[in-house]
Each structure stands twice: as structure tokens, then as C-alpha cells.
Motif scaffolding. Sequence first.
Motif, mmCIF file in Angstrom:
data_model
loop_
_atom_site.group_PDB
_atom_site.id
_atom_site.type_symbol
_atom_site.label_atom_id
_atom_site.label_comp_id
_atom_site.label_asym_id
_atom_site.label_seq_id
_atom_site.Cartn_x
_atom_site.Cartn_y
_atom_site.Cartn_z
ATOM 1 N N UNK A 193 0.824 -1.214 0.000
ATOM 2 C CA UNK A 193 0.000 0.000 0.000
ATOM 3 C C UNK A 193 0.857 1.263 0.000
ATOM 4 N N UNK A 194 1.920 1.267 0.797
ATOM 5 C CA UNK A 194 2.805 2.435 0.832
ATOM 6 C C UNK A 194 3.686 2.496 -0.411
ATOM 7 N N UNK A 195 4.039 1.328 -0.914
ATOM 8 C CA UNK A 195 4.953 1.220 -2.047
ATOM 9 C C UNK A 195 6.339 0.861 -1.563
ATOM 10 N N UNK A 196 6.908 -0.247 -2.044
ATOM 11 C CA UNK A 196 8.230 -0.656 -1.570
ATOM 12 C C UNK A 196 9.292 0.428 -1.712
ATOM 13 N N UNK A 197 9.232 1.204 -2.792
ATOM 14 C CA UNK A 197 10.243 2.252 -2.981
ATOM 15 C C UNK A 197 10.164 3.297 -1.877
ATOM 16 N N UNK A 198 8.952 3.649 -1.464
ATOM 17 C CA UNK A 198 8.801 4.634 -0.390
ATOM 18 C C UNK A 198 9.239 4.065 0.951
ATOM 19 N N UNK A 199 8.958 2.789 1.185
ATOM 20 C CA UNK A 199 9.403 2.160 2.430
ATOM 21 C C UNK A 199 10.931 2.173 2.501
ATOM 22 N N UNK A 200 11.576 1.806 1.394
ATOM 23 C CA UNK A 200 13.039 1.809 1.376
ATOM 24 C C UNK A 200 13.593 3.230 1.507
ATOM 25 N N UNK A 201 12.917 4.198 0.904
ATOM 26 C CA UNK A 201 13.373 5.588 1.012
ATOM 27 C C UNK A 201 13.303 6.076 2.453
#
Length: 366
Positions: free
Chosen positions: A239-247
Motif C-alpha cells: 500500500x505504501x509502495x516498496x520504494x517509499x518504504x526503502x526511502x
Amino acid sequence: MTHPFLDLAPLSAGRFASIEDRVARLLSTEQNVVIMQGEALLPLEGAIRATAGPGTTALNVITGPYGQTFGDWLRDCGATVVDLAVPFHTAVGAEQIRRAFAEHPEIDFVSLVHAEAATGNTNPVAEIGEVVKEHGALFYLDAVASVGAEPVLPDAWGVDLCVIGAQKAMGGPAGVSAVSVSERAWARMAANPRAPRRSYLSLLDWKERWVDGGRKALLHAPAQLEMLALEACVERIEAEGPARVMARHASAAAATRAGAAALGGGLEPYVHEAAHAAPVATTLRSPSGVSAVKLVARALASDPALALAAGGGALAEEMIRVNHYGADATPGAVRGSLTALAGALADEGRDVDLQGALRAADAAWQ
């Protein structure tokens, strides 16, 4: 007495398989993903015991305590082990792996930890994977700490056995874990007479009774609550997006490192180069003459929920860990940790600049 956690309908094989599929998508892998019913040490040990034996020559990379554990397991399996150890304040490089192959061309197995949350370093798996692929060795990767905090791509990197756990950057449960398995790894297990069978450690049991059976019948009763928690944490990442979680994790690491440098008081990053620092957690070296254990205890007295811990084992007196992962990969968690450390250092008679540290942390957050 009823309770919503105790009175759930049993977890079906179809639901279990669907959770495996979501984990596979998170890893961008076409390999079989097997979710095992225990903390990540279960597939970590199971994968080594399934694929290593007296005919194996293993290159075991040690950049922290887990690498040491893997070497012990490999030797216990009867493998010949070549240890490549680097100081815990740095990372291993692809050229070091290449030199190890040149010195020991018989190496057919490589074990590596991606990110060491215990020491705060991370290794360049993509570059190392290229070298391993050139020499045709089986590649085993511990990505328990890194998954969710930085890319983990078994297929693209040529990883044959990639073990993950949800309890760190994924923000999920510790009671279940997963391993992606390549066809080469399955073949190595099938050819290994010492691979565990009819055992809780056995990956081959999962292959023959679960994967090859079309994922219709589970081997045993699943850890229902942990499986549902794993599904929920993957859903939250989606839901958040893996790229945003990693960022978020990368920003938390950059902010902690910048804030600690500006804080003063003798505190400094444990991992020397920022490029070698893991986004899952930041380790700091305690000032000379100041016990990290005591400093962390003093900092936690103000708020026991802070993302702070002393290093483990021999590192307990010199290392402070800021565990800014999962729900704590936030500006608030970083600021809270810096504030508590500033208070603890001030109590030790150290000069600190808390406002400067907070400004530096805020500026570093991307």
C-alpha cells in the motif's frame, strides 16, 4: 471466553500459498518461495544443511556475527570452509571475492549476509553476485535485515538461496520466515545424502510434499497468527509502495548519521564510510571511556520504547545501535534517539549540541 485471535477459522492451504505469492512479488522472484514456520534461523540453518556436505568447499564471508554462525554450520556439515573476514566497521568488496576464487578455485558455495543489523554494515550483493555467477558457485544470502530497507533481488543477483524475515524493516512478525530457492539449489539438495529429511529443518520435505504437490496440503498446522501478521505487513508495504518504504529507511540512516556527527560528545559512526552503512540500522561508537551499555540504559530511562540498544556480545561496551527500522523509520524516532543520547552524554559530563544535531538530522532527511 472468546477472543478474536483465538477463534479464527483455520488457515487454508490456498491462503498460505497466496501469502507465499505476495512475498515472491516483493522479492521480484520467479523462484519457489517457501514460508517456514519459525524465526529466520530456521531456514538459514535448513538451507545450509540441505546444500552443504563433505564435498562442499564454501567461501564464508564474515562481516558480522551471523557470518561466524554460518561458518560453524558449514563445518558441522563437513564442508571445507574458507573464511573471508573483514573488519565489522566496513563491507566486503567484489574484488575480495574474486581474489578468494583465484586462490581457491574449488569453491562451489558462497555464504553472505546482505545487511548486518548487529554491526550496521551492508554488502554490495549485486556486484558480488556477478563474481559468484562467473565461477558457477551456489549463492546463499541472508537478507533478513535488509529486506524492506533496501532492494533484495534474488533473480537479478543470481542468488540461489535467499532467506528473509519480517521482524525488522518489513515491520512484521518474527515467528515466520521465508526462503526463495532456485532450481540449482533444489538439485543440490536432492543430490546431498545429508540433506535433512522428515525434519523441521527440511526444505526437501516442503519441496516434495508442498511445492511438487501443487501447494494443496500443508506439512503441518500453520502458525496462523504469524502468517496473518506476515500477510498484513506485506499488504502494508504494498500500500505504501516498496520504494517509499526503502526511502524512509535510507533517510532514517542518513539523518541518524548526520545527527550523531553534529551531536558531538565523542559519539561517532561505527561504520566508517556512509556507502558501507546499512539503511536498516545505524551503529555508533561510544565515546572513549564511556560504556555503551550504561549510556544506552541511561538514554532508555527517559523512554524505554526508543529504538536504541547496545551492541551484542563483545561489542556491548563500545557500540550503540539505533534500530530505525519498520515503524521506527521515521523522523520522530531519529529525533527521539538523538535527544535521549544527548541527555545521557550530558550526564556523563560530555559537551553536546542537541539543537545542532536535530537540525543536521532534519536536513539529511530526504
